[in-house]
Write an enzyme that holds these catalytic residues in place. Structure first.
Site, PDB file in Angstrom:
ATOM      1  N   GLU A  44       9.139  -5.460 -27.771  1.00 47.80           N
ATOM      2  CA  GLU A  44      10.532  -5.911 -27.766  1.00 47.80           C
ATOM      3  C   GLU A  44      10.710  -7.156 -28.623  1.00 47.80           C
ATOM      4  OE1 GLU A  44       9.869  -4.856 -23.100  1.00 47.80           O
ATOM      5  OE2 GLU A  44      11.458  -6.320 -23.553  1.00 47.80           O
ATOM      6  N   HIS A  51      14.951  -3.922 -26.713  1.00 51.66           N
ATOM      7  CA  HIS A  51      13.897  -3.530 -25.772  1.00 51.66           C
ATOM      8  C   HIS A  51      13.333  -2.143 -26.129  1.00 51.66           C
ATOM      9  CE1 HIS A  51      12.060  -2.602 -21.912  1.00 51.66           C
ATOM     10  NE2 HIS A  51      12.464  -3.710 -21.356  1.00 51.66           N
TER      11      HIS A  51
HETATM   12  O1  TA6 Z   1      10.793  -6.014 -20.720  1.00 55.85           O
HETATM   13  C1  TA6 Z   1       9.939  -5.824 -19.662  1.00 55.85           C
HETATM   14  C2  TA6 Z   1      10.743  -5.750 -18.383  1.00 55.85           C
HETATM   15  O2  TA6 Z   1      11.429  -6.931 -18.153  1.00 55.85           O
HETATM   16  C3  TA6 Z   1       9.815  -5.344 -17.228  1.00 55.85           C
HETATM   17  O3  TA6 Z   1       9.586  -6.415 -16.357  1.00 55.85           O
HETATM   18  C4  TA6 Z   1      10.510  -4.171 -16.572  1.00 55.85           C
HETATM   19  O4  TA6 Z   1      11.300  -4.515 -15.526  1.00 55.85           O
HETATM   20  C5  TA6 Z   1      11.278  -3.598 -17.763  1.00 55.85           C
HETATM   21  O5  TA6 Z   1      11.737  -4.700 -18.466  1.00 55.85           O
HETATM   22  C6  TA6 Z   1      12.341  -2.585 -17.459  1.00 55.85           C
HETATM   23  O6  TA6 Z   1      13.442  -3.174 -16.866  1.00 55.85           O
HETATM   24  P1  TA6 Z   1      14.667  -2.230 -16.380  1.00 55.85           P
HETATM   25  O7  TA6 Z   1      15.707  -3.190 -15.865  1.00 55.85           O
HETATM   26  O8  TA6 Z   1      15.135  -1.476 -17.603  1.00 55.85           O
HETATM   27  O9  TA6 Z   1      14.160  -1.309 -15.339  1.00 55.85           O
END
Ligand code: TA6
Length: 278
Positions: free
Chosen positions: A253, A153
Site C-alpha cells: 500500500e 490499499h
Molecule cells: O492495511 C492493513 C490493514 O489496516 C489491516 O490491519 C487490515 O485490517 C486491512 O487493512 C483490511 O482492513 P479492512 O477494513 O479493509 O478489513
C-alpha cells in the site's frame, strides 16, 4: 473506450478498454477492481465473494483509505469513508489508442461533514496504459486546516503467498501493528505468518517478485508503505474473504500513514501517486 455499466443491483462501474489494457473502476470509492495489460494476467486480486453493494467496500483491487488510514482517526470508521462514498465521473480522455485518463471526484456532503467536519475536494486520476498510474489529490476547500492519513490499499494477485518476495524495504524503520514494536527491517520480505507492518522513510521503488513475475511499484507524495497479509486465522475473520484467500494476495500500500501524515492549510493540496509496472 470508457463505458458506464450497471450490475443488476444498480451498482455502477466504468469499463475502460484501449489497445494496451483494460480496467474496471467502481463509482463507489473510485475503486479500481480490475487492471489487465494485453497478453498479461490480471494485476489485482479480487475476492470471489466480494460485495458489490452500496455502503460496503469491495474486497480486493485498490480501495482508497481516506481521510484516515486504519484507525489513525478514532472518530472515523476503519480506513475512513471515501471507499464507501459515491464519486462522480469528471472526465474520460483517450490520449491515444494506448492511453486512457479517467478522473473521478468526491466533495464534502451533509453526511461527510457529520463524520468529518471539513470541506474538501478529492480527485482520483487513473491513467490506463501499459503501466497503471494512480493519483489521489486532496484539496482543502475549508477555512480551517485539516490533518489526513490515507492509502492506496492495493491487493496484488499472487500465484501463491509462498512464492512472494517483497524487495526494497531492507534497513527501513518499521512499525509492527501486530506487536506494536518498532524495528529496522532486515533484508527481503517473505511470508510465513500474519503480516501487518508500516514502513517509513521509503523513497525508493518497491519490487514484488512472484516466481517469474516482477511488479515494480513507485510512489510519490508519500514516504510510508504498508505490507499486509492476514494469514490463516485473521483471514477466517475477515469480511468478503474465503478462508484460504490469504494464499492468493499480498497488499502493498502506498500510504501517508502514522507519522507520515499530511496537514493541509486552506486552499492547499496534496497528491499521493503510485505507478505500477509489470
Ligand atoms: O492495511 C492493513 C490493514 O489496516 C489491516 O490491519 C487490515 O485490517 C486491512 O487493512 C483490511 O482492513 P479492512 O477494513 O479493509 O478489513
Amino acid at each position: 473506450m470508457t463505458e458506464l455499466k450497471k450490475l443488476s443491483n444498480g451498482f455502477e462501474y466504468l469499463e475502460i478498454q484501449n489497445d494496451s489494457a483494460t480496467a474496471k473502476i467502481a463509482l463507489q470509492g473510485a475503486h479500481i477492481f480490475e487492471y489487465k495489460r494485453k497478453g498479461k494476467d490480471e494485476l489485482f486480486w479480487l475476492s470471489e465473494v466480494s460485495d458489490f453493494e452500496l455502503g460496503k467496500a469491495i474486497r480486493g483491487g485498490v480501495p482508497i483509505c481516506w481521510p484516515a488510514f486504519g484507525m489513525n482517526n478514532p472518530d472515523l470508521p476503519q480506513h475512513g469513508f471515501a471507499r464507501t462514498s459515491l464519486f462522480e465521473l469528471v472526465s474520460s480522455i483517450e490520449v491515444d489508442s494506448d492511453t486512457t485518463i479517467v478522473e473521478l471526484r468526491l466533495t464534502h456532503s451533509k453526511e461527510s461533514l457529520k463524520l468529518w467536519n471539513y470541506k474538501f475536494e478529492l480527485t482520483l486520476k487513473v491513467t490506463v496504459s501499459d503501466s497503471l498510474n494512480i493519483e489521489l489529490k486532496t484539496i482543502n476547500t475549508d477555512e480551517k486546516e485539516f490533518k489526513l492519513t490515507q492509502a492506496l490499499h492495493s491487493y496484488f494477485k499472487l500465484s501463491d503467498i509462498s512464492n512472494a518476495v517483497v524487495k526494497g524495504l531492507d534497513k527501513k524503520p518499521c512499525f509492527d501493528a501486530l506487536t506494536n514494536k518498532n524495528f529496522l527491517e532486515d533484508g527481503d520480505i517473505v511470508f510465513t505468518q500474519e503480516f501487518d507492518k508500516v514502513y517509513q522513510k521509503v523513497d525508493n521503488e518497491i519490487v514484488l517478485q512472484d516466481k517469474e513475475k516482477t511488479i515494480n511499484i513507485k510512489s510519490e507524495g508519500s514516504s510510508s508503505v504498508v505490507i499486509w497479509n492476514p494469514w490463516i486465522d485473521k483471514c477466517k475473520r475477515m469480511s468478503g474473504m474465503k478462508n484460504d484467500a490469504y494464499k492468493e494476495f499480498v497488499c502493498i500500500e502506498s500510504t501517508n500513514a502514522f507519522e507520515d501524515f499530511v496537514i493541509l492549510k486552506p486552499k492547499e493540496e496534496h497528491t499521493l501517486k503510485t505507478q505500477m509496472c509489470f
